[in-house]
Design an enzyme around this catalytic site. Structure first.
Site, PDB file in Angstrom:
ATOM      1  N   ARG A 159       0.825  -1.211   0.000  1.00  0.00           N
ATOM      2  CA  ARG A 159       0.000   0.000   0.000  1.00  0.00           C
ATOM      3  C   ARG A 159       0.859   1.262   0.000  1.00  0.00           C
ATOM      4  O   ARG A 159       1.828   1.378   0.743  1.00  0.00           O
ATOM      5  CB  ARG A 159      -0.909  -0.010   1.229  1.00  0.00           C
ATOM      6  CG  ARG A 159      -1.818   1.191   1.324  1.00  0.00           C
ATOM      7  CD  ARG A 159      -2.723   1.114   2.562  1.00  0.00           C
ATOM      8  NE  ARG A 159      -3.313   2.407   2.848  1.00  0.00           N
ATOM      9  CZ  ARG A 159      -3.736   2.791   4.045  1.00  0.00           C
ATOM     10  NH1 ARG A 159      -3.636   1.969   5.075  1.00  0.00           N
ATOM     11  NH2 ARG A 159      -4.252   3.986   4.211  1.00  0.00           N
ATOM     12  N   TYR A 161       0.484   5.586   0.246  1.00  0.00           N
ATOM     13  CA  TYR A 161      -0.368   6.766   0.359  1.00  0.00           C
ATOM     14  C   TYR A 161      -0.568   7.349  -1.048  1.00  0.00           C
ATOM     15  O   TYR A 161       0.242   7.129  -1.954  1.00  0.00           O
ATOM     16  CB  TYR A 161       0.291   7.835   1.230  1.00  0.00           C
ATOM     17  CG  TYR A 161       0.191   7.630   2.717  1.00  0.00           C
ATOM     18  CD1 TYR A 161      -0.965   7.143   3.325  1.00  0.00           C
ATOM     19  CD2 TYR A 161       1.255   7.977   3.547  1.00  0.00           C
ATOM     20  CE1 TYR A 161      -1.046   6.999   4.694  1.00  0.00           C
ATOM     21  CE2 TYR A 161       1.182   7.846   4.923  1.00  0.00           C
ATOM     22  CZ  TYR A 161       0.029   7.355   5.497  1.00  0.00           C
ATOM     23  OH  TYR A 161      -0.050   7.231   6.851  1.00  0.00           O
ATOM     24  N   ASP A 193      -9.675   1.673  17.052  1.00  0.00           N
ATOM     25  CA  ASP A 193      -9.366   1.044  15.758  1.00  0.00           C
ATOM     26  C   ASP A 193      -8.413  -0.136  15.864  1.00  0.00           C
ATOM     27  O   ASP A 193      -7.900  -0.597  14.848  1.00  0.00           O
ATOM     28  CB  ASP A 193      -8.863   2.087  14.763  1.00  0.00           C
ATOM     29  CG  ASP A 193      -7.398   2.435  14.976  1.00  0.00           C
ATOM     30  OD1 ASP A 193      -6.851   2.131  16.060  1.00  0.00           O
ATOM     31  OD2 ASP A 193      -6.784   2.993  14.058  1.00  0.00           O
ATOM     32  N   ASP A 198      -1.372   6.589  16.991  1.00  0.00           N
ATOM     33  CA  ASP A 198      -0.518   7.182  15.962  1.00  0.00           C
ATOM     34  C   ASP A 198       0.046   8.528  16.415  1.00  0.00           C
ATOM     35  O   ASP A 198      -0.600   9.261  17.162  1.00  0.00           O
ATOM     36  CB  ASP A 198      -1.323   7.394  14.677  1.00  0.00           C
ATOM     37  CG  ASP A 198      -1.794   6.079  14.074  1.00  0.00           C
ATOM     38  OD1 ASP A 198      -1.015   5.117  14.065  1.00  0.00           O
ATOM     39  OD2 ASP A 198      -2.956   6.022  13.614  1.00  0.00           O
TER      40      ASP A 198
END
Lengths: 322, 322
Positions: A159, A161, A193, A198
């Site tokens: 993945r 961004y 989550d 983060d």
């Protein structure tokens, strides 16, 4: 671009050099200083790490020898002692095969479980997963043994961004956003989550993937992503040239204008190129201040402790055996 | 992904179909309707144009036949008549060789000089240069004869944004930000950036590069980029499903939350991956309202007229011979 630095001088002179990197831009060299309360993981300084100015690809640590011994520094209580953390890389960087495993003395250590959350001087310990101005979605694999850093997968592919994130991005060890815990009205009753908390680090230097950095916690945003609460703590590298002058979220604007609103909008919009809706924010979109943020961290550390103590179902998460 | 649509029905039914595209996402099909006061350029509808969901590359019109006749519709005063604008593409899309030349009846027409600025019903005429969720920096070449759309060059290479822009982006014909005109205190006395006025179109549909779209002007931001004033007009496709309900800048939030702040932050940060500082904004960062924005457009249209009349030095700009 990888450049190994030799630190042959005294601990004190190393500290001085590290604490004032005088790096003004993302394209500059980044120095990371870690200090820790933990004997098991004393912290370390990583070698210089440069990012190309266009920065569509991260400069991979994988270009360095696969196993690197990283010298450790401790600033705790004036004691100075050395240790070593090794970052063991496997697989090709940029693919889902890649992994960065943390080791000490030949034994795997988890960057989520075996690193301290808090450091001396009211600082917190940030693990960098994604250096600023890069776009590979690297993250601690919470489900794999030892919690290596991997590149997130989407539909079987590594993945990315949509574009580079403008700040260093990572997480806080020993925190957990409990998916069983229903948040209060300020976050619309959203559940956690299932990840560590983060951190968005706003300083001028680029921080290397896999490095730990002492940061000052300044604020946070209560992002709501697809109905899940996903706190974004805003912090600054304690070694940043403006760190001494920035003590709370409202101090940021003077030195790094547009940063809080920039972070909010980056995370609001970042999934829209994948045809997903904008993300929302709790607390009327307000950034919480430093004291409120430390309470959030404390709460998620409590969730983490309950997880480790077996009071909450760990699901597929990898946690050390008791 | 390119799909040609046949419009065999009456003008009225075409208009109905076009005005309510009901496209909810960037990955959907986009229909563009143009109406114009100008006989020389009546406007046109372009065929459907789909963008891949990941959108790191724009779906090029170049994959269609190099010269396409595009049917024109006019809604002016109830009259219905046809014309044709042709988009002539040359060179490989994605390279600095690429160009899109506008033609009518075999003659080159300039999208900057030969298209009207204002349309019936208080609407403005937006030329789309960069479809939403794409990153190729396409723009009207103000210095080349006929002002084709080209990909901006940077150090000899085709310029890309760091990541996709989340909105359709283009400019207003017959406007000019005069580099000789010193702005007022609200913009720190900045001079114009020597370009047509930019438009950010916030609607749900993707608009095709080279298409003209009637838009409602809602607001603007006075961006200051490297000391130059570079207005960003915020507008909405008159055919958007929410266009009727959105009449001013403060109406946007209800239907497209985070959009004004998102635009502000996108333009504040977008050059930082290239090691440039954040951009600033005049007017205390406030978005001007619709009335103020129309005054800005009127002012820049005045600068444009002075340019065409030879009252100002055109420098290297290409303008039609008097």
């Amino acid at each position: 671009m990888y450049e190994a630095l030799e630190w042959g001088s005294t601990i004190e002179s190393r500290k001085t050099a590290l604490l004032r990197p005088r790096v003004k831009s993302a394209a500059g060299l980044a120095f990371v200083l870690h200090s820790s309360k933990s004997v098991a993981m004393l912290g370390f300084c990583v070698t210089a790490f440069a990012i190309s100015s266009h920065a569509l690809n991260v400069q991979s640590l994988a270009r360095a020898p696969a196993m690197r011994a990283i010298r450790a520094l401790s600033t705790r209580g004036g004691a100075s002692f050395m240790s070593a953390i090794e970052l063991e890389e496997a697989g090709e960087f940029g693919t889902t095969d890649y992994s960065m495993t943390f080791k000490k003395g030949g034994e795997v250590m988890s960057p989520w479980h075996d690193a301290p959350l808090e450091l001396d001087g009211g600082l917190y310990n940030m693990l960098t997963e994604i250096p600023k101005m890069t776009l590979k979605k690297m993250e601690v694999d919470t489900k794999a043994p030892g919690n290596p850093i991997k590149q997130d997968e989407k539909k079987g592919k590594a993945r990315l961004y949509h574009g580079p994130i403008f700040w260093n991005y990572g997480c806080l060890p020993q925190t957990w956003e409990d998916p069983n815990h229903k948040g209060d009205e300020d976050v619309g009753g959203a559940f956690g989550d299932d990840d560590p908390v983060d951190v968005v680090e706003i300083g001028a230097a680029s921080l290397a993937m896999g490095s730990f950095t002492p940061v000052k916690v300044l604020g946070c945003l209560s992002m709501i992503d697809d109905g899940e609460l996903d706190w974004k703590v805003i912090a600054i590298n304690a070694a940043d040239e403006h760190a001494d002058a920035i003590n709370d979220v409202d101090d940021i604007e003077k030195f790094y204008p547009g940063t809080v609103s920039g972070i909010r909008e980056w995370f609001r919009w970042y999934k829209t190129p994948d045809d997903k809706p904008v993300n929302g924010f709790g607390h009327g979109e307000r950034a919480l201040n430093a004291a409120e943020t430390k309470a959030v961290i404390e709460e998620t550390h409590g969730f983490y402790k309950a997880l480790l103590e077996g009071k909450v179902d760990a699901g597929k998460l990898w946690i050390p055996k008791a």
